[in-house]
Design a protein around this motif. Structure first.
Motif, mmCIF file in Angstrom:
data_model
loop_
_atom_site.group_PDB
_atom_site.id
_atom_site.type_symbol
_atom_site.label_atom_id
_atom_site.label_comp_id
_atom_site.label_asym_id
_atom_site.label_seq_id
_atom_site.Cartn_x
_atom_site.Cartn_y
_atom_site.Cartn_z
ATOM 1 N N VAL A 97 48.335 50.629 11.296
ATOM 2 C CA VAL A 97 47.051 51.023 10.717
ATOM 3 C C VAL A 97 47.250 51.162 9.207
ATOM 4 N N VAL A 98 46.214 50.807 8.477
ATOM 5 C CA VAL A 98 46.217 50.957 7.024
ATOM 6 C C VAL A 98 45.072 51.910 6.680
ATOM 7 N N PRO A 99 45.389 53.104 6.176
ATOM 8 C CA PRO A 99 44.316 54.057 5.873
ATOM 9 C C PRO A 99 43.400 53.557 4.758
ATOM 10 N N GLN A 100 42.158 53.991 4.851
ATOM 11 C CA GLN A 100 41.125 53.702 3.856
ATOM 12 C C GLN A 100 40.474 55.037 3.489
ATOM 13 N N PRO A 101 39.813 55.121 2.340
ATOM 14 C CA PRO A 101 39.221 56.404 1.948
ATOM 15 C C PRO A 101 38.316 57.037 3.013
ATOM 16 N N LYS A 102 37.565 56.263 3.757
ATOM 17 C CA LYS A 102 36.662 56.831 4.775
ATOM 18 C C LYS A 102 37.206 56.683 6.195
ATOM 19 N N ALA A 103 38.411 56.206 6.340
ATOM 20 C CA ALA A 103 39.046 56.078 7.656
ATOM 21 C C ALA A 103 40.547 56.278 7.464
ATOM 22 N N GLY A 104 40.911 57.518 7.321
ATOM 23 C CA GLY A 104 42.300 57.862 7.036
ATOM 24 C C GLY A 104 42.368 58.868 5.909
ATOM 25 N N GLY A 105 41.444 58.737 4.979
ATOM 26 C CA GLY A 105 41.372 59.670 3.859
ATOM 27 C C GLY A 105 41.957 59.114 2.588
ATOM 28 N N SER A 106 41.436 59.593 1.485
ATOM 29 C CA SER A 106 41.870 59.103 0.174
ATOM 30 C C SER A 106 43.311 59.461 -0.142
ATOM 31 N N PHE A 107 43.778 60.651 0.292
ATOM 32 C CA PHE A 107 45.157 61.053 0.004
ATOM 33 C C PHE A 107 46.147 60.147 0.738
ATOM 34 N N ALA A 108 45.910 59.904 2.015
ATOM 35 C CA ALA A 108 46.796 59.014 2.785
ATOM 36 C C ALA A 108 46.729 57.592 2.236
ATOM 37 N N THR A 109 45.556 57.184 1.788
ATOM 38 C CA THR A 109 45.397 55.854 1.186
ATOM 39 C C THR A 109 46.221 55.751 -0.090
ATOM 40 N N ALA A 110 46.191 56.795 -0.910
ATOM 41 C CA ALA A 110 46.993 56.806 -2.137
ATOM 42 C C ALA A 110 48.477 56.725 -1.807
ATOM 43 N N ALA A 111 48.902 57.443 -0.768
ATOM 44 C CA ALA A 111 50.305 57.394 -0.353
ATOM 45 C C ALA A 111 50.678 55.988 0.101
ATOM 46 N N TYR A 112 49.828 55.394 0.920
ATOM 47 C CA TYR A 112 50.095 54.045 1.433
ATOM 48 C C TYR A 112 50.263 53.052 0.279
ATOM 49 N N ARG A 113 49.444 53.194 -0.722
ATOM 50 C CA ARG A 113 49.500 52.275 -1.878
ATOM 51 C C ARG A 113 50.709 52.530 -2.765
ATOM 52 N N ALA A 114 51.173 53.772 -2.822
ATOM 53 C CA ALA A 114 52.263 54.132 -3.733
ATOM 54 C C ALA A 114 53.656 53.960 -3.139
ATOM 55 N N PHE A 115 53.796 54.132 -1.834
ATOM 56 C CA PHE A 115 55.117 54.046 -1.222
ATOM 57 C C PHE A 115 55.673 52.629 -1.317
ATOM 58 N N ALA A 116 56.982 52.519 -1.444
ATOM 59 C CA ALA A 116 57.641 51.212 -1.528
ATOM 60 C C ALA A 116 57.441 50.413 -0.251
ATOM 61 N N GLN A 117 57.651 51.046 0.895
ATOM 62 C CA GLN A 117 57.449 50.418 2.205
ATOM 63 C C GLN A 117 56.734 51.421 3.107
ATOM 64 N N PRO A 118 55.414 51.513 2.995
ATOM 65 C CA PRO A 118 54.692 52.503 3.788
ATOM 66 C C PRO A 118 54.698 52.172 5.271
ATOM 67 N N ALA A 119 54.736 53.209 6.058
ATOM 68 C CA ALA A 119 54.662 53.061 7.509
ATOM 69 C C ALA A 119 53.753 54.159 8.046
ATOM 70 N N ALA A 120 53.038 53.843 9.103
ATOM 71 C CA ALA A 120 52.198 54.833 9.779
ATOM 72 C C ALA A 120 52.874 55.230 11.080
ATOM 73 N N VAL A 121 52.842 56.515 11.369
ATOM 74 C CA VAL A 121 53.364 57.046 12.627
ATOM 75 C C VAL A 121 52.343 58.042 13.172
ATOM 76 N N GLU A 122 52.405 58.293 14.477
ATOM 77 C CA GLU A 122 51.445 59.222 15.076
ATOM 78 C C GLU A 122 51.929 60.664 15.096
ATOM 79 N N HIS A 123 53.242 60.860 15.159
ATOM 80 C CA HIS A 123 53.777 62.213 15.317
ATOM 81 C C HIS A 123 55.047 62.372 14.507
ATOM 82 N N ILE A 124 55.206 63.539 13.903
ATOM 83 C CA ILE A 124 56.458 63.902 13.244
ATOM 84 C C ILE A 124 56.758 65.351 13.564
ATOM 85 N N ARG A 125 57.906 65.818 13.120
ATOM 86 C CA ARG A 125 58.312 67.220 13.250
ATOM 87 C C ARG A 125 58.824 67.648 11.875
ATOM 88 N N ALA A 126 57.921 67.960 10.960
ATOM 89 C CA ALA A 126 58.276 68.295 9.580
ATOM 90 C C ALA A 126 58.860 69.702 9.468
#
Length: 182
Positions: A97-126
């Protein structure tokens, strides 16, 4: 925008200092740019605000040598965007999935665009998290979450809530605990 970037940077630095994260740990950040702008969550997504917020957050995590996971909005079931290297290192299953401002949110979209190799995951344990604008990041934290109070209470008009995690206490009445792990 400069003030927003600086506020985001300062807040993350405050959390990192209080949380005691180690190199390679993951910090999850959920962010509503609508709330930062003073509107209701999900009502005024702002890519420009997201870029300023992301820049401040990302600068702080890079200095600390930790991974950033940007939480998507509910339209993507609060999936997360992080560097592919982190997803692989932690064994998280990558989804498409590739986030968009209205489907994922602007912050996640900014991250996707800025990361060297962005990846989407459903679950983490931060190990720690920051919620900018009441986006509900708790589902992505390890057990046991502990509230962290930082001097920065808001970024723009958005409420800021932070947490760190600690190991579970196990055992009974005779158990002895490591005070440094509390």
């Amino acid at each position: 925008m400069k003030e927003i970037r600086e506020s985001a940077y300062k807040a993350v630095r405050e959390l990192l200092e209080a949380a005691g994260l180690e190199k390679g740990d993951i910090l999850v950040v959920g962010c509503s740019t609508s709330e930062v702008a003073g509107a209701g969550i999900g009502s005024q997504s702002s890519p420009e605000l997201a870029e300023a917020l992301f820049a401040g957050v990302y600068q702080a995590v890079r200095e600390a040598e930790i991974w950033l996971a940007a939480q998507c909005c509910e339209h993507l079931n609060r999936a997360l965007i992080l560097e592919k290297e982190a997803a692989v290192r932690y064994g998280y299953e990558i989804v498409n999935v590739v986030p968009q401002p209205k489907a994922g949110g602007s912050f996640a979209t900014a991250a996707y665009r800025a990361f060297a190799q962005p990846a989407a995951v459903e679950h983490i344990r931060a190990c720690a998290g920051m919620d900018i604008g009441d986006t509900l990041i708790g589902m992505h934290l390890k057990d046991v979450a502990v509230p962290v109070r930082i001097p920065t209470k808001a970024i723009g008009e958005a409420h800021v809530v932070c947490a760190r995690t600690r190991p579970k206490f196990i055992g009974g009445i005779r158990a002895v605990y490591d005070k440094n792990a509390m």
